[in-house]
Design an enzyme around this catalytic site. Structure first.
Site, PDB file in Angstrom:
ATOM      1  CB  THR A 105      -0.876   0.083   1.372  1.00  0.00           C
ATOM      2  OG1 THR A 105      -0.011   0.337   2.385  1.00  0.00           O
ATOM      3  CG2 THR A 105      -1.519  -1.238   1.421  1.00  0.00           C
ATOM      4  CG  ASP A 106       1.571   5.845  -1.226  1.00  0.00           C
ATOM      5  OD1 ASP A 106       2.315   5.934  -0.457  1.00  0.00           O
ATOM      6  OD2 ASP A 106       1.272   6.595  -2.301  1.00  0.00           O
ATOM      7  CE1 TYR A 107       4.953   7.178   5.875  1.00  0.00           C
ATOM      8  CE2 TYR A 107       2.919   7.538   6.900  1.00  0.00           C
ATOM      9  CZ  TYR A 107       4.290   7.783   7.006  1.00  0.00           C
ATOM     10  OH  TYR A 107       4.854   7.828   8.349  1.00  0.00           O
ATOM     11  N   GLY A 108      -0.286   4.447   4.622  1.00  0.00           N
ATOM     12  CA  GLY A 108      -1.316   4.772   5.725  1.00  0.00           C
ATOM     13  C   GLY A 108      -2.526   4.417   4.754  1.00  0.00           C
ATOM     14  CB  SER A 109      -3.481   3.295   1.305  1.00  0.00           C
ATOM     15  OG  SER A 109      -2.445   3.915   0.636  1.00  0.00           O
TER      16      SER A 109
END
Length: 763
Positions: free
Chosen positions: A289-293
């Site tokens: 995932t991207d950051y905190g998705s």
């Protein structure tokens, strides 16, 4: 317990001497990879498998803590598979030793970082790199970046970003390769080759992570983290190809995006991940995932908080970046029947396979070497490469009266808030840059001219008149002090009065583009634009050296400033590279990979658009009931593919080897190009195709090839482009990849707006 611990460390040390790594790294034959992982996973608990899916940052520390200190308990418990944003070989090595020597199974960690356009040696931002149209230069940049980053212990790189963007208000346009899918594909593959090399187990190659899958660059309104909604025909014909090209080039990991895609969050979209990426494209690597998705699924309205992690895993995403939701929620989701253990096993195995491909089980300490840091990082050779490549990226937009290149004589006034700002040269996403070692343009200019010319400096203006706006525009790397607006103006005019020529260094700061840096008004900021107007009013010749991370609206500037050199953000050696070009030691050759609008209201504006129902054939006048504006023509200010040189190039009349193309054949377009000017130079010859009538509407033109052509003054060369049926294919309304017999048009020229057209027929 202390004795047992000592014995384990000693055993690991002996294993490393033997070249095999930790207790679960005793294999050496690549044919045994699957068996090795089978054996390892049979010994893992459910908690340890989920732990491999957990990726956390190491920079969330309080005063006095070592970088990554908060990760240490998780590492020892086997609840961390990777970390990011831990800088420095000692800190990275310490965490890797903890994993190998103090966790139950000794599974090594992935060490991730954003090495977007250089590590210690910083190269131009990716948008600038794309304007070189030089895939060899991009691959070279990535190769150098990988060598430097791996010397410091990094083995996983969150690059390249291959998102197509047609809206310059979006700040992250700076991180991509522009608006065109063909060029985007060429450069995506070049980044992957440069980072991963021919041997991913070499200590100087790094696992690439293509991002952001999918369509992140099409956020509505150019506003970061916003939704995306488009037809699947547009998606597959224009936005998806660079992701596919990276997969075909062998990229080993992929990052999902923040945005909704037609109502589904990209991080939890089974159709995007399992159906398209894995089934149709055959991607076998790891997805993060991207950051905190995962935490975004609930506020974006697509999952209950308790089900967000399960939905993400079910969609095929393997690793959770920075929320710990997999770690917290997956066991409960398994008990509730939302997921299966097989799903966890598949994700865990893909993470372990990534580590295996990097050689971490054979030697968990492969990456990171003080000797290599000293030998490979920020070397004179790397800096020379950065300087040469930067000069290839500067786009000469205007040069009335051949004002450029300048002579190294007389009095040169260097004026502008970006003239003495070495800390702004890196641009966005350069966390390891060393701005204290970077020359400002002022320093480089004075060094370059020596005692042959006098350089008179004035700051000239603030970035913005408004102090709060300037604070927003310099949040990552503050520029030097604000001054009184009127005093700065007076100093600028005094400097200009003494000079023979004025060089104005203005534009965006490095914080005005990149992530979370969308701009609704993409003109040069007010204080700087007024400075340019004051300088132009002096009657002295003015050269605008434009710093920017995106296309800007330059309507006034293009009419009133005789020379405009767009230098983007050129990296560590930008100051010297700018001097190379403005004094003519190097001849500009770059061409735009994004369209520059005349006015903000034209956005989105891109060259490969579909034909309107009421086309406007007379751009000089407003025509009622035509697809146009009352107040401005449809034309761009500077079209895709545009860029000037200090020399000139003439195109002969192109020809086709045949006017008919068969389904199993090819024809060839030929054109002579002559350097008709007074400098040796490089021309980027561009080849476009059009399908006038098809099953679905096709663009007015599409880039299908280009050549970087080095020509000495007076020299002529013949450039050829082969045309095959594959080049005519597209995705139709049923997402079938097809081409249609009938009439086509081949086009060639120096940019997308200045082409010669030849008809041919596909039989």
């Amino acid at each position: 317990m202390k004795t047992c611990k000592s014995l384990r460390i000693a055993a690991v040390a002996l294993a490393l001497v033997a070249g095999v790594g930790s207790g679960y790294a005793k294999k050496s034959n690549p044919a045994d990879d699957a068996k090795f992982l089978d054996n390892l996973m049979s010994k893992m608990t459910l908690d340890e498998k989920i732990g491999q899916l957990n990726l956390l940052p190491g920079n969330d520390v309080v005063s006095g803590e070592l970088p990554g200190a908060r990760l240490e308990p998780l590492i020892k418990e086997g609840k961390l598979g990777a970390f990011l944003n831990v800088q420095g070989i000692d800190n990275i090595s310490r965490l890797q030793h903890l994993a190998v020597e103090q966790s139950r199974l000794g599974i090594p960690l992935l060490a991730g970082a954003d090495v977007i356009h250089g590590y210690q040696t910083v190269f131009p931002i990716p948008l600038a790199l794309s304007c070189s149209w030089d895939s060899d230069a991009v691959e070279r940049m990535a190769r150098i970046s990988a060598k430097e980053a791996t010397a410091d212990g990094i083995n996983w790189n969150y690059s390249p970003m291959v998102d197509i963007c047609r809206d310059p208000r979006w700040g992250r346009i700076a991180e991509g390769s522009g608006e065109d899918p063909y060029l985007g594909c060429i450069l995506a593959a070049a980044y992957v080759r440069g980072y991963q090399g021919d041997n991913l187990k070499a200590d100087s190659t790094v696992m690439a992570c293509v991002k952001h899958y999918a369509l992140y660059g099409a956020a509505e309104g150019g506003r970061d983290y916003n939704t995306v909604d488009m037809s699947r025909e547009r998606m597959f014909n224009y936005y998806m190809p660079p992701y596919r090209a990276a997969v075909d080039a062998g990229v080993e990991s992929l990052m999902t995006s923040f945005n909704l895609v037609n109502g589904q969050h990209a991080t939890a979209a089974h159709w995007l991940i399992e159906d398209i990426l894995r089934r149709d494209w055959g991607f076998k690597g790891m997805i993060v995932t991207d950051y905190g998705s995962i935490s975004e699924l609930t506020p974006m309205g697509v999952a209950e908080e308790s089900e967000a992690a399960a939905n993400t895993l079910k969609a095929g995403t393997d690793m959770d970046m920075c929320t710990s939701r997999f770690l917290k929620d997956l066991k409960g989701a398994l008990e509730r029947g939302l997921i299966t253990e097989e799903m966890i096993d598949k994700a865990c195995r893909r993470v372990l396979e990534a580590k295996q491909k990097l050689g971490l089980f054979e030697n968990p300490y492969l990456y990171g070497s003080p000797e290599r840091v000293a030998k490979d990082d920020y070397t004179p050779a790397n800096r020379a490469a950065a300087r040469d490549i930067a000069a290839e990226t500067f786009v000469l937009l205007r040069n009335e009266g051949s004002l450029l290149p300048l002579a190294k004589k007389g009095k040169i006034a260097l004026i502008g808030p970006l003239a003495d700002a070495g800390n702004q040269m890196c641009g966005t996403w350069a966390p390891n840059c060393r701005p204290d070692t970077h020359q400002s343009l002022l320093s480089a200019l004075r060094e370059e001219v020596g005692d042959r010319a006098e350089v008179i400096y004035a700051q000239g203006s603030n970035i913005y008149y408004d102090e709060k706006m300037q604070e927003n525009a310099t949040r990552w790397n503050p520029i030097y002090h604000r001054g009184d607006n009127e005093t700065l103006r007076t100093e600028a005019l005094a400097a200009a009065e003494k000079a023979d020529v004025i060089v104005a260094a203005v534009g965006e700061t490095m914080s005005m583009s990149g992530e979370s840096a969308s701009r609704a008004d993409i003109t040069i900021p007010d204080a700087q634009r007024d400075l340019l107007k004051d300088l132009a009013a002096t009657g002295k010749p003015v050269v605008l050296v434009l710093f920017t991370g995106r296309p800007l609206v330059l309507d006034w500037e293009s009419k009133n400033i005789p020379a405009i050199l767009n230098v983007w953000f050129g990296g560590s050696e930008a100051g010297k590279a700018i001097c190379d070009v403005i004094f003519g030691d190097k001849v500009p050759s770059a061409k735009l990979t994004t369209t520059f609008p005349q006015m903000i209201g034209q956005i989105p504006l891109y060259y490969n658009h579909l034909p309107p129902s009421h086309p406007d054939t007379d751009p000089e006048h407003f025509n009622i009931y035509r697809s146009n504006y009352i107040d401005v023509s449809n034309d761009p200010l500077y079209p895709f593919g545009y860029g000037l040189s200090y020399t000139t190039f003439a195109y002969g009349k192109p020809s086709l080897s045949s006017n008919e193309l068969t389904m199993d054949g090819k024809i060839t377009l030929s054109v002579d190009v002559t350097n008709t000017g007074n400098y040796d130079g490089t021309e980027i010859v561009q080849f476009y195709l059009r399908d006038p009538v098809a099953r679905i509407a096709r663009p007015v033109k599409e880039l299908k090839g280009f050549r970087r052509l080095d020509l000495k003054k007076g020299e002529t060369a013949t450039v050829t482009f082969d045309i095959t049926p594959d080049m005519l294919k597209y995705y139709d309304a049923d997402l079938k990849y097809v081409c249609d017999p009938g009439a086509f048009e081949a086009m060639v020229g120096p940019n997308s707006a200045a082409v010669q057209t030849l008809p041919f027929t596909l039989r």
